[in-house]
Design an enzyme around this catalytic site. Sequence first.
Site, PDB file in Angstrom:
ATOM      1  CG  ASP A 273      57.344  -8.913  26.537  1.00 41.13           C
ATOM      2  OD1 ASP A 273      57.106  -9.967  25.933  1.00 41.13           O
ATOM      3  OD2 ASP A 273      58.510  -8.537  26.798  1.00 41.13           O
TER       4      ASP A 273
HETATM    5  C1  GLC Z   1      61.348  -9.656  25.282  1.00 40.28           C
HETATM    6  C2  GLC Z   1      60.464 -10.905  25.308  1.00 40.28           C
HETATM    7  C3  GLC Z   1      60.236 -11.457  26.669  1.00 40.28           C
HETATM    8  C4  GLC Z   1      61.475 -11.219  27.502  1.00 40.28           C
HETATM    9  C5  GLC Z   1      61.579  -9.736  27.730  1.00 40.28           C
HETATM   10  C6  GLC Z   1      62.827  -9.378  28.539  1.00 40.28           C
HETATM   11  O1  GLC Z   1      60.859  -8.747  24.366  1.00 40.28           O
HETATM   12  O2  GLC Z   1      59.208 -10.842  24.648  1.00 40.28           O
HETATM   13  O3  GLC Z   1      59.937 -12.854  26.520  1.00 40.28           O
HETATM   14  O4  GLC Z   1      61.394 -11.914  28.734  1.00 40.28           O
HETATM   15  O5  GLC Z   1      61.565  -9.006  26.518  1.00 40.28           O
HETATM   16  O6  GLC Z   1      63.969  -9.643  27.793  1.00 40.28           O
END
Ligand code: GLC
Length: 742
Positions: A273
């Site tokens: 993430d």
């Molecule tokens: C965010 C979220 C994730 C998302 C990613 C890209 O922090 O936790 O679900 O897809 O970053 O935006």
Amino acid sequence: MNAMDDVLIAGASSRSTDPIEHKITSLLADMTLEEKIGQMRQVDASGDQINDDLRNAVKAGRVGSVINQVDPDLAYELQGLALEESRLGIPLLIGRDVIHGFETVAPLPLAQAASWNPELVRDCARIAAREASSCGVNWTFAPMIDISRDPRWGRIAESFGEDPFLTSAMGVAMVEGFQGDDLSNEDSIAACAKHFAGYGASESGRDYNTTNIPENELRNIYLPPFKAAADAGAATFMASFSDIDGVPATANAFLLRQVLRDEWAFDGFMVSDWDAVRQLSVHGLTENDKEAAFEAASAGVDMEMTGDAFVEHLAALVNEARIDIETIDQAVANILRVKLRCGLFDLPFASKERRLSAATAESMNAVKALATESVVLLKNDRRTLPLQKTSVNSIAVIGPMANAAVEQLGTWTFDGDERRSVTPLAALHAHADDAFDVRYVAAMESTRSLDTTSFDAAVAAARDADLALLFVGEDAILSGEAHCRADISLPGVQSQLVKAVSETGTPVVAIIMAGRPLTLGDIVDHTDAILFAWHPGSMAGPALCDLLFGVTSPSGKLPVTFPKMVGQIPIYYNHKNTGRPPSPSSVIHIDDIEIGAAQTSLGMTAFHLDAGYLPQFPFGFGLSYSEFEYRDLKLSADAISPEDALRASVVIENKGAVTAQEVVQLYIRDLVGSVTRPVKELKGFKKIMLKPGQSKRVSFELTCKELSFYRRDKSFGAEAGEFQLWIGGSSVAELSARFSLT
Ligand code: GLC
């Protein structure tokens, strides 16, 4: 024999004839270590991030993916640099959170689950993929299939709720919608099952918080939707931010290697993430970025989202022999495999002519159909609904969500086109068409307002009208990532508004738009009917108008339990029985306890003195404008062997006066297990349409698979013994029968 051959043999010798695997082998053999590590890097390309540094990095083959660039021209420019100017011409994955629609916004995923209609979910994901891919996006970070039992958690909005079976069905539908019949099609985008795993168990419903999940619970509740997504061919997975039992998922080899690779044989790739690799040092698992890179790459993270730990430190870790080149090669092979399956080497761009105008009739109709089936009728006293166009002369339309084009789209709608978002007020004006007056009073400038000065105008409008429609709920910002609430009642002074309007004596219909279950105890008795609409997306207005006027009967069912009080959380239907289960006779309310009562005078069972043990509204619940009678439950046998299938069927009759849909739900209970088993588990559902007076026998099939679970000895399987089975219109269905597994 070179390193890649080892990886190949380790991977799956059957692959040796697969052209994709051959291409991977030859690319890896040509790639420098820097180029390999470049593939393991995703860069934030939003806004002004597209600079010469990024362009040069792409040309040098030091970027495998970019995120958050949806300007087709800029996306194509970056893709062109990767294809034509980098040494090996490896295309980029261009990622975007297309969570519930792109420019045409579908209802929240939690709302989509409330439709219990996977076909509509698949349709809307297909449309989202078409729109997003026309802007150069070829990878989305959805479905989010975290089991969510805590409505304080803002991300429950993105989930499909509390049940593994329903979440699995919805997650699979979304994967299939995004990826289409062929992942290499121009309008397909790679899906990403997230957040692996257990993120929904964040303590106290605070986002990013600690999770502690016993392995048995992890395997029986949190992992099944991810297994279903992997089996459905989800191209990628995303590791969760959260610390699970002391080891953040980003560094959790049990999850990322033992479960995902060794047990499930997943061969896509795992992305971290956002900057979660470097956050391992914030968690306190590592002391610096280099150790964080070591832990994440060793545990099985193939690509780092928007951090620089991999690109800064992996080469040194390989040169210091702390990380084997095989580990790098396997990660890069996984990434290349997805790029090849997406056809990016052959068709790296969506052709520019494909830039779709988002709000085609097809896309708007699809999101309207899903919104219509997502709304849950929670209350309808004295048949307040449906409204008859000819029997109302004036309707008071009141509340901060009546005309909130952006708020009704909900969270995670970066690309939602608010110009095409049709509000309830607009739809009611269009529907009225001089047949009745629409008197609109917002009464509050937002759902969080504390200002009651416009209440008088709202009360006056309601007093003079035949009916008051109260559009209340949550602004979009109050749910979604990092937007958690400890008090989940209606924000601001909305509850007071409902009470003030109800005191006029005019019938009140509350239409609630929110990103989570709310505690509604302080307004339920001040309404005649309640439609819970979640955040319904671009076609909220037309969908709600059709439901209010009975063009369609509500058919939504709750995918998540609604607590009476926040203090009851976690409260969910598939709970364990405990050794002292509560019952109506065992519950004593705090107000009924005698002064000076003896210590042992209360019902010694699992309940709250001030809330009892039942929710406000249970999982699977939802009313209709019709009534459905369930009868004649039949089982194909009283006992089955592990090789047999049990057929269970029931007759449902539409006893009402309107054609309507009903979600027929099948639940089981394993009465005795080597670990304690839930008092109910959803194991089947079918959504059917019945005309007035029509009846239909609906059948389900149960095999050993549906009766299986992770047992005390950590094996997966069913256990002989007695089972109870229910079929009905919610998790509190009463029509039941018993059978045994020999
Ligand atoms: C965010 C979220 C994730 C998302 C990613 C890209 O922090 O936790 O679900 O897809 O970053 O935006």
